[in-house]
Design an enzyme around this catalytic site. Structure first.
Site, PDB file in Angstrom:
ATOM      1  N   ALA A 295       0.838  -1.199   0.000  1.00  0.00           N
ATOM      2  CA  ALA A 295       0.000   0.000   0.000  1.00  0.00           C
ATOM      3  C   ALA A 295       0.872   1.248   0.000  1.00  0.00           C
ATOM      4  CB  ALA A 295      -0.904   0.006   1.226  1.00  0.00           C
ATOM      5  N   PHE A 296       0.544   2.190  -0.856  1.00  0.00           N
ATOM      6  CA  PHE A 296       1.107   3.537  -0.793  1.00  0.00           C
ATOM      7  C   PHE A 296      -0.026   4.400  -0.215  1.00  0.00           C
ATOM      8  CE2 PHE A 296       5.056   3.412  -3.428  1.00  0.00           C
ATOM      9  CZ  PHE A 296       5.008   2.081  -3.788  1.00  0.00           C
ATOM     10  N   ASP A 297      -0.094   4.457   1.104  1.00  0.00           N
ATOM     11  CA  ASP A 297      -1.281   5.046   1.727  1.00  0.00           C
ATOM     12  C   ASP A 297      -1.425   6.540   1.436  1.00  0.00           C
ATOM     13  OD1 ASP A 297      -2.348   2.715   2.981  1.00  0.00           O
ATOM     14  OD2 ASP A 297      -0.670   2.785   4.360  1.00  0.00           O
ATOM     15  N   ASN A 379      -8.375  -1.389   7.060  1.00  0.00           N
ATOM     16  CA  ASN A 379      -8.254  -2.130   8.317  1.00  0.00           C
ATOM     17  C   ASN A 379      -7.340  -1.457   9.334  1.00  0.00           C
ATOM     18  OD1 ASN A 379      -6.351  -2.913   6.184  1.00  0.00           O
ATOM     19  ND2 ASN A 379      -5.412  -4.183   7.744  1.00  0.00           N
ATOM     20  N   TYR A 380      -6.512  -0.514   8.873  1.00  0.00           N
ATOM     21  CA  TYR A 380      -5.459   0.032   9.733  1.00  0.00           C
ATOM     22  C   TYR A 380      -5.742   1.477  10.107  1.00  0.00           C
ATOM     23  CZ  TYR A 380      -1.050  -2.240  10.892  1.00  0.00           C
ATOM     24  OH  TYR A 380      -0.070  -2.957  11.508  1.00  0.00           O
ATOM     25  N   GLU A 381      -5.232   1.917  11.260  1.00  0.00           N
ATOM     26  CA  GLU A 381      -5.254   3.350  11.526  1.00  0.00           C
ATOM     27  C   GLU A 381      -3.846   3.865  11.809  1.00  0.00           C
ATOM     28  OE1 GLU A 381      -8.421   1.238  12.425  1.00  0.00           O
ATOM     29  OE2 GLU A 381      -8.994   3.341  12.317  1.00  0.00           O
TER      30      GLU A 381
HETATM   31 CU    CU Z   1       1.629  -3.185  10.860  1.00  0.00          CU
END
Ligand code: CU
Length: 630
Positions: A295-297, A379-381
Site C-alpha cells: 500500500a502507498f497510503d 483495516n489500519y489506523e
Molecule cells: Cu503493521
C-alpha cells in the site's frame, strides 16, 4: 471574520469553482472523475508581503475520463476563473485511487453473479455480511492482458453478524480483479480454501465472549480551569513561544507551515513546511493472498482523504480546539470532515530538575502542544502527532493501530507471519513513512551535516571521544543511512548565523525508528519505492518536488521521485534544503496485536543544537503563575 491566508486550504466554494472551471473550459463531463482538487500553494517568495500583494488563489486538479482513461492535470486561477495549464498525464501515469471507486467496486462485486456463486460455494450466502476491500497494484503485477488499464484487485472479507468485525474472516483464495473505469470484473481468482478456522476476531465488548470489563478504574479528569494557553486564529496557531500555520490536503493530511520560535523578541524561523509525503507498506508474504499487497497510503489513497473525525474524551483529552477539513469527492463536490485536526496541551512530566543540598529542589513541569490527526486506511489506523516542547524540541510520533490483515492456513503455518489464532496467521509487513522536512533554520540557507561519534583509538587513557561533523555537499552525499555504531544523526545548520557562543546555529534530526528495507534492490516493490532504500535524502528545494515515490504511485512500475531528482547530484550546501526522513515499523506481528492492535508507537525528534545559547526553558515558572498558591 478572520481573513483567509494564502496558505489556507481550499474552501468548499473554491472546490466547487475549480470543478466548474474544468467543466466549462476543458470539456470535463459527468463521465469524468476527480482524483484531486487542491490548493497550489503560493511560492515562498510571494508570501513575503501578503498584506500589500496577496498571491492569487490557484487550484491544482487531476481528473480523468472514465470512457477512454485519458487523464489530465490542470492548474486553474480562482481569481480569474481561468485555466493556467492543462496537461495530459504520461503513459503509465494513473491518477490516485478514490474512496468513491472503493465503494462502487464493493457494490459492483456484491451484485456480480460469479462472485455470489463463488461465495455460495464457500457457504457465504448473506451478501450483506460481505466486504470487498479494493487495493491498488504495482504495474508489474497486473496480469499482462489488462496492463495500462485502471485495474485494481480486491480482498473479500465477511462478518459473522451484522455488527461484527469484517477483518476477522478473510475469504482466502478469492480475489476479484476489476477495471475501475467500467467496474467490470475482468478476472476472478478462485482457489479452493481449506476448512474455515474457529477464531475470535471481535473487539467490540458486546461481541467478545465472556469478556469482563475492568471495574477498578476511577475517573482521571484533565481540566484547565482558565482554558488552554494556545490561541488559534483561523489556521494560525500560537502557543507560548511557538507559532505556526496549519494546513491540510487530501494527500498529506496535516501540514505545518512557517514554524517559528520567539527568542528575545525575535520570531526565529525553524521550518518552512513539515508533512508526511509518502507511506509505503509492503507485505512480505509471497503467498497468493498477499504477494500483491503493497500500500502507498499517501500516494495511492491519500492520508487526508482517509482522515476521520476526532472525538472529545476518546481521541483527545482536556481543553481541545478542533479544525475541520474540507475535501472533495470524485465528482468534484466538497464535503467536510468535522474535527479533523486536534490541538491541545499536555502535561509531560518533569522538564528539568535539580536538588541542591542547601536550597532544595527546583523542578519544572513540562508542557507540550500537540497537533494531531487520525487516518483510517481500511483495516489500519495511523495516528499522527506533532508535539512542540518548551525547550525547543519537536517530536513527530506515529501510532499504528487497527486490525492486522490475517489469513487462514492449512497444514504447517507459513514462515512469513505469526500464528495469532486458530489456523490463522498475520503476515509480516513494514510501514515506511517518508517525512518531508523543509527546514529553515534562521533563514533559508542551510547545510546538513552528518554527525558521528568518533572515538580516538590511541592516547594515554584510551578514553577520548570526539564528534565528527561532515557537511553533505551534494545530493549524492545527502543519501544517508542510519548507523547505530557511530550514533549518526543529521544537523541542519545555518553557517551564516552564529549563536552567542560564536558557533553556527542548528537543529538536529535525531533518527528514531529508522528501519532498513530488507528488500532486494531488484524487487518490484523497491523499483516503485527507491525512497525507502535509505534513511535520509537531502535535496535543494524545488517547488514541484513533493512526492518521493513519484506523483502517481498508483499502478506505477518505477519510483520517479527521489531517485530521479537526486540523480542530478545537485549542490545542497548553504541552500534551501529539504530533508526526506524515512522511518517506520518493521511489523513482526504478535498474538497480542489481535484482534485489535494496541498502538505501536514510533517517533523521531528535531532538537535545537546550538540554536539557543543555553537551555531555553530556564524561564518556565516553577508553579502556575495565575494561581501561585497551588
Ligand atoms: Cu503493521
Amino acid at each position: 471574520m478572520t481573513r483567509r491566508h494564502p496558505l489556507d486550504p481550499l474552501t468548499a466554494d473554491e472546490i466547487r469553482a475549480t470543478a466548474a472551471i474544468v467543466r466549462s473550459e476543458c470539456g470535463v463531463t459527468d463521465r469524468w472523475r476527480f482524483a484531486s482538487i487542491d490548493l497550489k500553494e503560493p511560492s515562498r517568495g510571494s508570501l513575503s508581503d501578503i498584506a500589500q500583494s496577496p498571491p492569487g488563489r490557484v487550484a491544482e486538479v487531476v481528473c480523468w475520463n472514465r470512457d477512454d482513461g485519458a487523464a489530465f492535470k490542470g492548474t486553474l486561477s480562482l481569481d480569474s476563473n481561468s485555466v493556467l495549464s492543462w496537461e495530459r498525464l504520461l503513459p503509465g501515469e494513473h491518477p490516485a485511487m478514490t474512496p468513491d471507486e472503493f465503494h462502487e467496486c464493493d457494490t459492483a462485486l456484491r451484485n456480480h453473479p460469479r462472485v455470489i456463486e463463488a461465495l455460495a460455494q464457500r457457504g457465504v450466502t448473506d451478501m450483506d455480511l460481505v466486504l470487498f476491500d479494493t487495493w491498488a497494484y504495482g504495474a508489474e503485477l497486473v496480469p499482462e492482458a489488462y496492463r495500462g488499464r485502471r485495474i485494481a484487485w480486491a480482498d473479500v472479507w465477511h462478518r459473522n453478524s451484522p455488527e461484527s468485525n469484517p477483518y476477522a474472516n478473510m475469504v482466502s483464495g478469492l480475489h476479484p480483479i476489476v477495471d475501475l473505469n467500467t467496474m467490470e470484473l475482468v478476472e476472478l481468482e478462485d482457489v479452493e480454501p481449506g476448512p474455515p478456522p474457529h477464531i475470535m476476531g471481535e473487539y467490540d465488548p458486546k461481541l467478545v465472549p465472556g469478556l469482563k470489563l475492568r471495574d477498578d478504574i476511577k475517573p482521571l479528569d484533565i481540566t484547565q480551569r482558565d482554558g488552554a494557553s494556545f490561541t488559534l486564529d483561523g489556521n494560525h496557531l500560537k502557543w507560548q513561544k511557538w507559532a505556526m500555520r496549519l494546513g491540510f490536503n487530501y494527500r498529506e493530511g496535516l501540514v505545518l507551515h512557517t514554524l517559528t520560535y520567539e527568542d528575545g523578541g525575535r520570531q526565529r524561523n525553524i521550518a518552512h513546511r513539515l508533512s508526511f509525503a509518502e507511506m509505503v507498506v509492503p507485505y512480505r508474504d509471497p503467498t497468493p493472498d498477499h504477494y500483491r499487497r503493497t500500500a502507498f497510503d499517501i500516494g495511492e489513497w491519500g492520508l487526508g482523504l482517509m482522515t476521520t473525525s476526532l472525538e472529545l474524551g476518546c481521541d483527545c483529552l482536556g481543553e481541545i480546539a478542533y479544525l475541520d477539513a474540507v475535501l472533495f469527492d470524485s465528482h468534484g463536490e466538497p464535503y467536510t470532515i468535522r474535527n479533523a485536526i486536534c490541538i491541545h496541551e499536555e502535561d509531560d512530566g518533569v522538564l528539568w530538575k535539580h536538588v541542591d543540598e542547601r536550597t532544595g529542589a527546583e523542578t519544572r513541569r513540562m508542557r507540550r502542544l500537540v497537533v494531531s490527526f487520525h487516518a483510517t486506511v481500511a483495516n489500519y489506523e495511523y495516528l499522527v502527532y506533532w508535539r512542540f516542547y518548551q525547550d525547543g524540541n519537536i517530536q513527530c510520533e506515529v501510532r499504528a493501530t487497527g486490525i492486522m490483515v490475517t489469513t487462514p492456513f492449512a497444514g504447517d503455518p507459513p514462515p512469513y507471519g505469526t500464528v495469532i489464532d486458530d489456523r490463522t496467521y498475520a503476515p509480516f509487513h513494514q510501514h515506511f513513512i517518508v517525512a518531508r522536512l523543509d527546514l529553515d533554520v534562521d533563514g533559508e540557507r542551510n547545510t546538513v551535516y552528518a554527525t558521528e561519534a568518533a572515538p580516538v583509538p590511541d592516547g594515554r587513557y584510551r578514553i577520548a571521544l570526539t564528534q565528527r561533523a561532515t557537511p553533505l555537499r551534494s545530493e549524492r552525499e545527502g543519501v544517508q543511512d542510519y548507523d547505530w555504531g557511530r550514533q549518526r544523526g543529521w544537523k541542519v545548520v545555518n553557517d551564516n548565523v552564529t549563536n552567542g557562543l560564536g558557533t553556527p546555529v542548528g537543529y538536529k534530526l535525531e533518527p528514531g525508528a529508522a528501519i532498513p528495507p530488507l528488500l532486494d534492490a531488484d524487487s518490484p516493490v523497491v523499483r516503485r519505492a527507491r525512497a525507502i532504500e535509505h534513511t535520509l535524502w537531502v535535496t535543494p528545494y524545488a517547488e514541484d518536488e513533493r512526492w518521493p515515490c513519484g506523483e502517481f504511485p498508483n499502478l506505477s512500475a518505477d519510483d520517479s521521485g527521489l531517485p530521479v531528482w537526486t540523480a542530478r547530484d545537485r549542490e545542497i550546501e548553504n541552500t534551501d534544503v529539504v530533508l526526506w526522513y524515512v522511518f517506520g515499523i518493521n511489523h513482526v506481528t504478535r498474538p497480542e496485536d489481535w484482534p485489535v492492535m494496541p498502538v505501536d508507537t514510533v517517533s523521531f525528534w528535531l532538537k535545537p543544537f546550538g540554536f539557543f545559547d543555553r537551555n531555553p526553558a530556564l524561564d518556565v515558572p516553577g508553579h502556575d503563575p495565575a494561581h501561585p498558591d497551588v
